[in-house]
Design a protein around this motif. Structure first.
Motif, short mmCIF file in Angstrom:
data_model
loop_
_atom_site.label_atom_id
_atom_site.label_comp_id
_atom_site.label_asym_id
_atom_site.label_seq_id
_atom_site.Cartn_x
_atom_site.Cartn_y
_atom_site.Cartn_z
N LEU A 142 0.83 -1.21 0.00
CA LEU A 142 0.00 0.00 0.00
C LEU A 142 0.87 1.26 0.00
CD1 LEU A 142 -2.76 -1.18 2.49
CD2 LEU A 142 -3.15 -0.48 0.11
N ARG A 143 1.96 1.23 0.75
CA ARG A 143 2.87 2.39 0.72
C ARG A 143 3.47 2.58 -0.67
NH1 ARG A 143 4.48 0.23 5.89
NH2 ARG A 143 3.65 1.56 7.57
N GLN A 144 3.74 1.49 -1.36
CA GLN A 144 4.26 1.59 -2.72
C GLN A 144 3.23 2.24 -3.65
OE1 GLN A 144 5.27 -2.54 -3.32
NE2 GLN A 144 7.36 -2.27 -2.59
N HIS A 145 1.96 2.11 -3.32
CA HIS A 145 0.90 2.77 -4.09
C HIS A 145 0.66 4.21 -3.60
CE1 HIS A 145 -0.34 -0.50 -6.66
NE2 HIS A 145 -0.40 -1.33 -5.64
N GLY A 146 1.39 4.64 -2.57
CA GLY A 146 1.30 6.01 -2.12
C GLY A 146 0.45 6.24 -0.90
N VAL A 147 -0.02 5.17 -0.25
CA VAL A 147 -0.84 5.31 0.96
C VAL A 147 0.08 5.59 2.14
CG1 VAL A 147 -2.42 4.13 2.53
CG2 VAL A 147 -2.64 3.80 0.06
N ALA A 148 -0.27 6.58 2.94
CA ALA A 148 0.54 6.94 4.10
C ALA A 148 -0.14 6.64 5.43
CB ALA A 148 0.90 8.43 4.04
N ASN A 149 -1.47 6.71 5.46
CA ASN A 149 -2.21 6.53 6.71
C ASN A 149 -2.58 5.06 6.87
OD1 ASN A 149 -3.86 6.67 8.93
ND2 ASN A 149 -5.18 8.30 8.14
N LEU A 150 -1.73 4.31 7.58
CA LEU A 150 -1.88 2.86 7.68
C LEU A 150 -1.88 2.43 9.14
CD1 LEU A 150 0.63 1.78 4.91
CD2 LEU A 150 -1.77 1.09 4.98
#
Length: 242
Positions: free
Chosen positions: A218-226
């Motif tokens: 998900l971070r590789q897709h640009g998601v930061a709020n995990l």
């Protein structure tokens, strides 16, 4: 933290999680980007492969949903059962009425492979029940330990368009608590189906997931709020209450 969780799981699994969350007072809705479709050839071959195996390892709830009905009255009592993840293990135990080996902690192949019975497998025939091309590491590690693994590919994953309008409506009303993603394949499918504008929107939203590898994807897709949890209804409810 009030609001509705969107559940990015295959439809049957999303429906079960939705019911469990409702019993805890948490609102949720399916937001399915992948469906699981049974593979007729794989299912037809499954009983014969299972009968000559020492172990059957189920890699996911979908594998159990699709494969167990064709095995229930055909599996010799001496064949041992295992599952990847506690949720899958408990589900398999419930539907089979048999003992099932599964890790108490961890939702991946590594956690199952760390258990003692999976380390002393030389010469044992182990049938891995999975979707097409799933969990390659499991068979590779078991083979390196001297086992004789085979794969039963009993389903395939197909894209399914989610209800983007519903996501936007929840967001505009302030009623979106976050999105629950339970596999890297689902993360990839979500962003593959999103338009550039939808992808930008997704990157601003809170996500819940159950494994660091999925979080990395998900971070590789640009998601930061995990946020990480085990994906159970109780864990999700506890997170939302904080």
């Amino acid at each position: 933290m009030a609001g509705t969780l969107l559940l990015l799981r295959p439809p049957a699994q999303a429906a079960r999680l939705q019911t469990a969350l409702a019993s805890l007072g948490v609102a949720s809705e399916p937001f399915c980007v992948l469906d699981t479709v049974a593979d007729a050839d794989g299912l037809a071959a499954l009983p014969a492969l299972a009968r000559v195996s020492h172990w059957l390892v189920f890699v996911s709830p979908s594998a159990i949903d699709i494969a167990w009905p064709v095995l229930a009255d055909k599996l010799p009592p001496g064949v041992k059962l295992a599952a990847v993840g506690r949720g899958s293990g408990q589900k398999l135990q419930a539907v089979s009425g048999r003992g099932v080996l599964y890790p108490d902690d961890g939702n991946d192949s590594d956690a199952l492979l760390a258990l003692a019975p999976m380390q002393q497998v030389a010469g044992q025939r182990i049938l891995i029940v999975r979707g097409h091309d799933g969990r390659a590491q499991l068979g590779e590690t078991l083979a390196a330990r001297g086992a004789l693994p085979r794969h039963a590919d009993v389903y395939r994953r197909e894209p399914r368009q989610p209800d983007w309008a519903r996501l936007i409506a929840l967001l505009r009303s302030g009623g979106l608590a976050g999105l629950v993603v339970t596999s890297s394949d689902i993360a990839d499918a979500l962003f593959a189906q999103a338009s550039p504008e939808q992808a930008t929107l997704l990157r601003s939203l809170p996500f819940f997931t159950l494994h660091p590898r999925i979080a990395l994807r998900l971070r590789q897709h640009g998601v930061a709020n995990l946020a990480l949890c085990d994906g159970s209804a109780g864990a999700l409810a506890a997170m939302l209450a904080n």
